[in-house]
Scaffold this motif. Structure first.
Motif, PDB file in Angstrom:
ATOM      1  N   ASP A   1      -3.547  14.488 -12.341  1.00 14.48           N
ATOM      2  CA  ASP A   1      -3.172  15.469 -11.323  1.00 14.48           C
ATOM      3  C   ASP A   1      -1.658  15.665 -11.381  1.00 14.48           C
ATOM      4  O   ASP A   1      -0.909  15.168 -10.536  1.00 14.48           O
TER       5      ASP A   1
ATOM      6  N   ARG B   1      -5.177   8.784 -12.841  1.00 18.75           N
ATOM      7  CA  ARG B   1      -6.482   8.812 -13.515  1.00 18.75           C
ATOM      8  C   ARG B   1      -6.978  10.235 -13.712  1.00 18.75           C
ATOM      9  O   ARG B   1      -7.541  10.584 -14.759  1.00 18.75           O
ATOM     10  N   ASN B   2      -6.761  11.064 -12.692  1.00 20.74           N
ATOM     11  CA  ASN B   2      -7.266  12.445 -12.736  1.00 20.74           C
ATOM     12  C   ASN B   2      -6.305  13.407 -13.423  1.00 20.74           C
ATOM     13  O   ASN B   2      -6.573  14.614 -13.471  1.00 20.74           O
TER      14      ASN B   2
ATOM     15  N   GLU C   1      -2.685   3.877  -3.769  1.00 19.57           N
ATOM     16  CA  GLU C   1      -4.013   4.162  -4.319  1.00 19.57           C
ATOM     17  C   GLU C   1      -4.141   5.631  -4.693  1.00 19.57           C
ATOM     18  O   GLU C   1      -4.745   5.979  -5.712  1.00 19.57           O
ATOM     19  N   LYS C   2      -3.561   6.508  -3.875  1.00 19.27           N
ATOM     20  CA  LYS C   2      -3.571   7.929  -4.217  1.00 19.27           C
ATOM     21  C   LYS C   2      -2.784   8.188  -5.501  1.00 19.27           C
ATOM     22  O   LYS C   2      -3.137   9.062  -6.305  1.00 19.27           O
TER      23      LYS C   2
ATOM     24  N   LYS D   1       0.815  -1.221   0.000  1.00 15.47           N
ATOM     25  CA  LYS D   1       0.000   0.000   0.000  1.00 15.47           C
ATOM     26  C   LYS D   1       0.842   1.260   0.000  1.00 15.47           C
ATOM     27  O   LYS D   1       0.440   2.291  -0.562  1.00 15.47           O
TER      28      LYS D   1
ATOM     29  N   LEU E   1      -2.494   6.066  -8.045  1.00 19.30           N
ATOM     30  CA  LEU E   1      -3.350   5.659  -9.160  1.00 19.30           C
ATOM     31  C   LEU E   1      -4.449   6.687  -9.424  1.00 19.30           C
ATOM     32  O   LEU E   1      -4.778   6.990 -10.584  1.00 19.30           O
ATOM     33  N   THR E   2      -5.019   7.236  -8.341  1.00 16.07           N
ATOM     34  CA  THR E   2      -6.062   8.257  -8.496  1.00 16.07           C
ATOM     35  C   THR E   2      -5.498   9.507  -9.183  1.00 16.07           C
ATOM     36  O   THR E   2      -6.127  10.079 -10.082  1.00 16.07           O
ATOM     37  N   ALA E   3      -4.312   9.926  -8.780  1.00 15.69           N
ATOM     38  CA  ALA E   3      -3.687  11.088  -9.396  1.00 15.69           C
ATOM     39  C   ALA E   3      -3.411  10.852 -10.877  1.00 15.69           C
ATOM     40  O   ALA E   3      -3.568  11.759 -11.713  1.00 15.69           O
TER      41      ALA E   3
ATOM     42  N   ASN F   1       1.067   6.988  -0.882  1.00 14.11           N
ATOM     43  CA  ASN F   1      -0.031   6.025  -0.912  1.00 14.11           C
ATOM     44  C   ASN F   1      -0.240   5.551  -2.339  1.00 14.11           C
ATOM     45  O   ASN F   1      -0.477   6.356  -3.251  1.00 14.11           O
TER      46      ASN F   1
ATOM     47  N   SER G   1      -0.878  15.344  -3.560  1.00 17.10           N
ATOM     48  CA  SER G   1      -1.976  14.433  -3.906  1.00 17.10           C
ATOM     49  C   SER G   1      -1.638  12.974  -3.647  1.00 17.10           C
ATOM     50  O   SER G   1      -2.540  12.137  -3.552  1.00 17.10           O
ATOM     51  N   ILE G   2      -0.357  12.647  -3.556  1.00 19.78           N
ATOM     52  CA  ILE G   2       0.025  11.233  -3.434  1.00 19.78           C
ATOM     53  C   ILE G   2       0.670  10.913  -2.092  1.00 19.78           C
ATOM     54  O   ILE G   2       0.869   9.744  -1.754  1.00 19.78           O
TER      55      ILE G   2
END
Length: 616
Positions: free
Chosen positions: A351, A348-349, A341-342, A323, A344-346, A339, A366-367
């Motif tokens: 960011d 996708r977005n 998951e953060k 993680k 991956l989110t960044a 993180n 953001s991460i």
């Protein structure tokens, strides 16, 4: 004053203040100190004592730096068990003198060994192979069935200074590689150093590992900006499809890097989706550079992302649950936890805060999950059970213990001196043991009998079974170890004799009556049997100028009955294990009579185990 000077002035000020505070602190009476010292020493002695005939609980495989070797220790005794020669000749075992090992070494007789990596299955050490890198662009495979080097792969095209290696992925699909030194690509191309920022390139690479044999072959390479690429780690569990490296000199500087490459506040962790790279290669993407396919992230999107990290990082480590991604900048007093998951989110977005040669730079805020104030000069992190992490502190000469999730530093233990790497029992896996930790220190500062100016390195064993860490033992190693991995002993299943039925060597013989010499023109082949207490035949006759191949088969099937064959004046010594056949080839350029003899003590009549090479 430069920004870098200000950083080091601050570091020095903190260090001096800490030293002054420790000098001013009240001390216990000497009698209490002495009693406590005796008690601690007794506990340490008990925890590290392995009685005669008993076995250690763990193997520790430690890199040998520019010795080119791998050292094997038992833990907790810290006894040196074995030296595995890899990238340099080693007369003690005849490595580099027989035909096979000499061919593996090629034109090199040295190698700077840094990072051993045990093979893994689902993120756990499986005891099959040990991979290890060296700076000349090579990686080797050691078979833990017999603790022997079986393959040296490389030099790999385009990779210059293979420091960021040989870390393996979750199921040993790949061994990781990267350039420490960016150069013009392909290797052999020349560009002015003034054009470093534009015409020099870094490379990260993955070397494919055969799941059955462990054989290494080319996987893929990715062209990168001209940074210096440093240590890495592969993901686990949810992050298993990713590889991570640290990098420094993101300034793309030249000259005195201690000044020119320390201008930015942050450098980068490189995050690479290796499944996406694998897919791109399978689809035929990539350019042929230096004879191998190289992917360009400007042309193939979604492969690489950059994560801002503390200045001049020297390592990235993925937590057992996959993680968190932990990175430390040597010039900061914090370790940053990212993180996954953060991340991956960044992605996708989108960011991003910009790019480097088309590679997106993720937004730090953001991460990031936390900045952990571990101490001065953080380098590497290992893990224990219960979400504990252990970070080496070069400037503080200490190890910090802290908690994943709460980010609280709960303990520190001093090291002697200037710790670099550290290795915890199974500390790179999904299931760390949490019993012992070894600090691999760069200096030893007189904690041993003096051996002159060239001092040994210091490895210190630490007990991490309790809330407070305890130093148990000082050990001293050959120069210059960098990193180690510690595996449970019961995971490794080495043989002690090569079974006769497995020896398929075309020149092997198993009966002294088959020993002898054959000739084809100027090529002579001698088949030799080694068995207590004779080398048969007892003499070999050749002509001056002949090319001579000697095949020695040790027909013993008894543990520990090694034999050697040393040939005087011809610079030849091989050691042959029970059930093994080795060959060596030479040209008989010297005329005369030259004794050969068994170099490994094997029996009461060991001295009688000899013969003569007669060159007419």
């Amino acid at each position: 004053m430069s920004r870098r000077s200000l950083v080091w002035a601050g570091v020095l000020g903190i260090a001096l203040a800490a030293g002054a505070a420790s000098r001013c602190a009240p001390r216990e009476p000497k009698s209490k100190q002495a009693a406590a010292g005796r008690s601690d020493s007794a506990i340490a002695a008990q925890k590290t004592y392995v009685a005669p005939g008993d076995l250690d609980e763990y193997y520790m495989f430690s890199s040998g730096g520019h010795s080119g070797q791998v050292y094997v220790y038992g833990v907790p005794s810290m006894r040196h068990l074995s030296t595995i020669p890899v990238f340099t000749p080693y007369p003690a075992t005849g490595y580099g003198f027989d035909d096979e090992s000499r061919k593996m070494l090629g034109e090199f007789t040295w190698g700077d060994v840094h990072h051993p990596a045990l093979s893994e299955t689902s993120g756990d050490y499986d005891g099959r192979w040990l991979f290890v890198n060296e700076m000349n662009g090579r990686v080797a495979r050691i078979d833990l069935r017999d603790f022997k080097t079986k393959q040296i792969f490389g030099p790999v095209p385009n990779v210059s200074g293979n420091h960021a290696s040989a870390f393996v992925t979750w199921n040993s699909e790949y061994s990781m590689m990267a350039s420490r030194f960016s150069i013009p690509i392909p290797k052999g191309t020349v560009a002015p150093i003034e054009q470093y920022a534009t015409d020099y390139k870094g490379v990260v690479a993955a070397i494919r590992i055969d799941p059955k044999s462990g054989e290494l072959t080319y996987g893929w390479e990715i062209l990168m900006p001209p940074f210096d690429y440093d240590l890495g780690d592969a993901g686990k569990g949810p992050s298993a499809d990713w590889m991570f490296w640290t990098s420094y000199n993101t300034e793309r500087a030249i000259g005195k890097l201690e000044v020119t490459a320390s201008q930015r506040d942050r450098d980068y962790i490189v995050a690479i989706n290796w499944k996406a790279a694998e897919k791109a290669i399978a689809e035929g993407k990539g350019d042929l550079i230096g004879g191998v396919k190289v992917l360009d992230p400007q042309k193939v999107q979604g492969l690489v992302y950059l994560m801002p990290c503390g200045k001049s990082p020297h390592g990235v480590d993925v937590s057992p649950n996959g993680k968190w991604i932990v990175g430390s900048g040597k010039l900061q007093g914090v370790t940053t936890v990212f993180n996954f998951e953060k991340m991956l989110t960044a992605i996708r977005n989108k960011d991003f805060t910009g790019d480097e040669d088309g590679i997106p730079v993720l937004k730090y805020e953001s991460i990031k999950d936390a900045e952990v104030t571990v101490g001065l000069g953080p380098l590497h992190t290992q893990f224990g059970p219960d979400d504990y992490a252990y970070t080496s502190l070069f400037v503080d000469s200490a190890i910090a213990k802290w908690k994943l999730g709460t980010w609280e530093v709960v303990d520190k233990v001093p090291m002697s001196y200037s710790i670099g790497h550290l290795s915890a029992a199974e500390g790179d896996t999904v299931s760390p043991d949490g019993k012992y930790l070894v600090g691999l220190n760069k200096l030893s500062h007189g904690r041993h009998l003096s051996v002159g100016p060239s001092q040994p390195e210091s490895s210190q064993l630490v007990d991490i079974t309790e809330e407070k860490m305890k130093l148990l033992y000082d050990a001293f190693t050959e120069p210059e170890p960098h990193y180690a991995q510690i595996i449970k002993a019961d995971k490794v299943k080495p043989i002690e004799v090569y079974p006769k039925e497995e020896n398929k060597h075309p020149l092997a013989i198993w009966d002294v009556n088959d020993a002898g010499v054959t000739r084809q023109g100027k090529k002579v082949t001698a088949r030799v049997v080694a068995v207590r207490s004779t080398l048969s035949p007892t003499h070999i006759e050749v002509d001056e100028g002949d090319e001579v191949t000697v095949a020695v088969t040790n027909i013993e099937q008894t543990t520990d009955e090694l034999h050697g064959l040393g040939l005087l004046d011809y610079n030849i010594n091989v050691v042959v294990d029970p059930g093994e056949t080795k060959t060596f080839t030479f040209v008989a350029r010297k005329k005369g009579v030259f004794p050969y003899y068994c170099t490994n003590f094997c029996s009461a009549l060991h001295q009688e185990m000899q013969g003569y090479l007669i060159v007419k």
